[in-house]
Design a protein around this motif. Structure first.
Motif, short mmCIF file in Angstrom:
data_model
loop_
_atom_site.label_atom_id
_atom_site.label_comp_id
_atom_site.label_asym_id
_atom_site.label_seq_id
_atom_site.Cartn_x
_atom_site.Cartn_y
_atom_site.Cartn_z
N GLU A 189 9.56 -13.51 -18.83
CA GLU A 189 8.81 -12.39 -18.21
C GLU A 189 8.24 -11.31 -19.45
O GLU A 189 7.15 -11.04 -19.21
CB GLU A 189 9.48 -11.62 -17.15
CG GLU A 189 8.68 -10.48 -16.41
CD GLU A 189 9.61 -10.10 -15.44
OE1 GLU A 189 10.03 -8.74 -15.44
OE2 GLU A 189 10.21 -10.73 -14.48
N PHE A 190 9.09 -10.97 -20.56
CA PHE A 190 8.96 -10.27 -21.34
C PHE A 190 7.73 -10.88 -22.31
O PHE A 190 6.83 -10.12 -22.57
CB PHE A 190 10.03 -10.23 -22.25
CG PHE A 190 9.54 -9.39 -23.66
CD1 PHE A 190 9.79 -7.92 -23.55
CD2 PHE A 190 9.91 -10.07 -24.68
CE1 PHE A 190 9.44 -7.45 -24.92
CE2 PHE A 190 9.72 -9.52 -26.13
CZ PHE A 190 9.54 -8.21 -25.95
N THR A 191 7.82 -12.12 -22.69
CA THR A 191 6.92 -12.92 -23.40
C THR A 191 5.47 -12.74 -22.46
O THR A 191 4.57 -12.72 -23.24
CB THR A 191 7.07 -14.31 -23.78
OG1 THR A 191 8.37 -14.48 -24.22
CG2 THR A 191 6.22 -15.10 -24.26
N ALA A 192 5.50 -13.12 -21.29
CA ALA A 192 4.22 -13.08 -20.54
C ALA A 192 3.49 -11.64 -20.52
O ALA A 192 2.34 -11.64 -20.49
CB ALA A 192 4.39 -13.35 -18.95
N LYS A 193 4.17 -10.59 -20.70
CA LYS A 193 3.72 -9.33 -20.82
C LYS A 193 3.07 -8.95 -21.96
O LYS A 193 2.45 -8.08 -22.05
CB LYS A 193 4.78 -8.26 -20.04
CG LYS A 193 5.09 -8.56 -18.41
CD LYS A 193 3.69 -8.13 -17.67
CE LYS A 193 4.22 -8.02 -16.10
NZ LYS A 193 2.98 -7.81 -15.34
N THR A 194 3.94 -9.19 -22.87
CA THR A 194 3.97 -8.62 -24.38
C THR A 194 3.36 -9.40 -25.29
O THR A 194 2.86 -8.85 -26.30
CB THR A 194 5.16 -8.08 -24.98
OG1 THR A 194 5.91 -8.93 -25.32
CG2 THR A 194 5.81 -7.16 -23.94
N GLY A 195 3.63 -10.71 -25.12
CA GLY A 195 3.12 -11.79 -26.42
C GLY A 195 4.33 -12.11 -27.11
O GLY A 195 4.06 -13.09 -27.94
N HIS A 196 5.17 -11.26 -27.27
CA HIS A 196 6.25 -11.48 -28.24
C HIS A 196 7.29 -12.66 -27.61
O HIS A 196 7.51 -12.83 -26.63
CB HIS A 196 7.30 -9.97 -28.24
CG HIS A 196 6.71 -9.08 -28.85
ND1 HIS A 196 5.84 -9.02 -30.00
CD2 HIS A 196 6.50 -7.71 -28.50
CE1 HIS A 196 5.17 -7.98 -30.17
NE2 HIS A 196 5.68 -7.06 -29.31
N SER A 197 7.53 -13.57 -28.64
CA SER A 197 8.38 -14.45 -28.30
C SER A 197 9.76 -14.40 -28.37
O SER A 197 10.10 -13.29 -29.32
CB SER A 197 8.00 -15.90 -29.12
OG SER A 197 8.12 -15.73 -30.35
N VAL A 198 10.69 -14.79 -27.80
CA VAL A 198 12.27 -14.45 -27.85
C VAL A 198 12.88 -16.00 -28.21
O VAL A 198 12.77 -16.95 -27.30
CB VAL A 198 12.88 -13.99 -26.45
CG1 VAL A 198 14.27 -13.77 -26.70
CG2 VAL A 198 12.11 -12.79 -25.99
N VAL A 199 13.48 -16.07 -29.34
CA VAL A 199 14.20 -17.11 -29.81
C VAL A 199 15.66 -16.93 -29.61
O VAL A 199 16.26 -15.82 -30.16
CB VAL A 199 13.83 -17.58 -31.28
CG1 VAL A 199 14.84 -18.88 -31.69
CG2 VAL A 199 12.75 -17.95 -31.45
N ILE A 200 16.40 -17.76 -28.70
CA ILE A 200 17.76 -17.36 -28.29
C ILE A 200 18.75 -18.39 -29.17
O ILE A 200 18.47 -19.72 -28.98
CB ILE A 200 17.89 -17.69 -26.60
CG1 ILE A 200 17.11 -16.62 -26.19
CG2 ILE A 200 19.43 -17.50 -26.14
CD1 ILE A 200 16.89 -16.89 -24.57
#
Length: 240
Positions: free
Chosen positions: A43-54
């Protein structure tokens, strides 16, 4: 006619970076929170464009990786002591509580266990390593609170709460202490007992910013804001 190339959104949206400035956030996350941060990250990536690597592991294992220079930007721990220690060692700043964990006792296939089940159990019992996993420490505190000697069980020790879940899920252990959030995610709450919070110290899960940056700041703001709804829905209590 004028064509707008970009739009600056003021107000609440200003805390999140534009996709034009999209970046990557490397997150070290305690095993119990992996599924939740994956959903929040989408959801965060969809809204901000920032990717999250876990990267996910037991809290104690992640601590060792961080102290040895692993290039994480944000640490989502399953306790308070570990990020507090890292902060005192100069490894990060901006420490905050993002969730309160809850402990469950799971018997796959039911019926749902209870305190009596735990007292009279003679078989395998899965527990996360209490030295590295806060949920394991909470399990041991529960046994101590109930004055139960863990030697009455054949204890299977998971390296983290995910492996402990697998022990029960695969039938290697018929009973196990797991994160309530994992039960919610799997739809297994009807096969489990919510261990009373008074039986163990609070599983206050804190985060620590390891490397500052616009994308990290945006994710922190998201966890404190829109992400709280998903954290609650995942089976955690929210910080006051």
């Amino acid at each position: 006619m004028k064509r707008w190339v970009s739009v600056l959104v003021l107000g609440a949206g200003a805390m999140y970076s534009s996709a034009v400035l999209a970046d990557e956030v490397k997150v070290a996350v305690a095993a119990n929170f992996k599924g939740t941060i994956e959903r929040i990250g989408k959801e965060f990536t969809a809204k901000t464009g920032h990717s999250v690597v876990i990267s996910s592991a037991a809290t104690g294992v992640l601590y060792t990786q961080i102290t040895h220079g692993a290039p994480f930007d944000l640490f989502l721990s399953a306790d308070v002591a570990t990020p507090q220690k890292l902060e005192s060692e100069g490894k990060g700043s901006e420490r905050f509580t993002y969730a309160i964990g809850q402990l469950g006792l799971w018997q796959k296939g039911g019926p749902a266990p209870d305190e009596a089940t735990l007292r009279h159990w003679q078989g395998e019992l899965a527990i996360a390593n209490p030295k590295t996993a806060p949920y394991g420490a909470a399990a041991m505190a529960t046994l101590a609170h109930l004055m139960i000697d863990p030697k009455q069980y054949r204890v299977l020790t998971g390296t983290n709460i995910s492996q402990t879940w697998q022990f029960v899920d695969t039938g290697n252990a018929k009973l196990g202490f797991v994160a309530w959030a994992n039960l919610v995610e799997a739809g297994k709450t009807g096969e489990a007992w919510t261990v009373p919070a008074s039986f163990y110290p609070p599983i206050e899960q804190q985060a620590l910013v390891l490397k500052k940056g616009a994308a990290v700041d945006a994710l922190v703001a998201w966890l404190k804001g829109p992400g709280q709804a998903q954290i609650k829905a995942a089976g955690y209590a929210l910080p006051q």
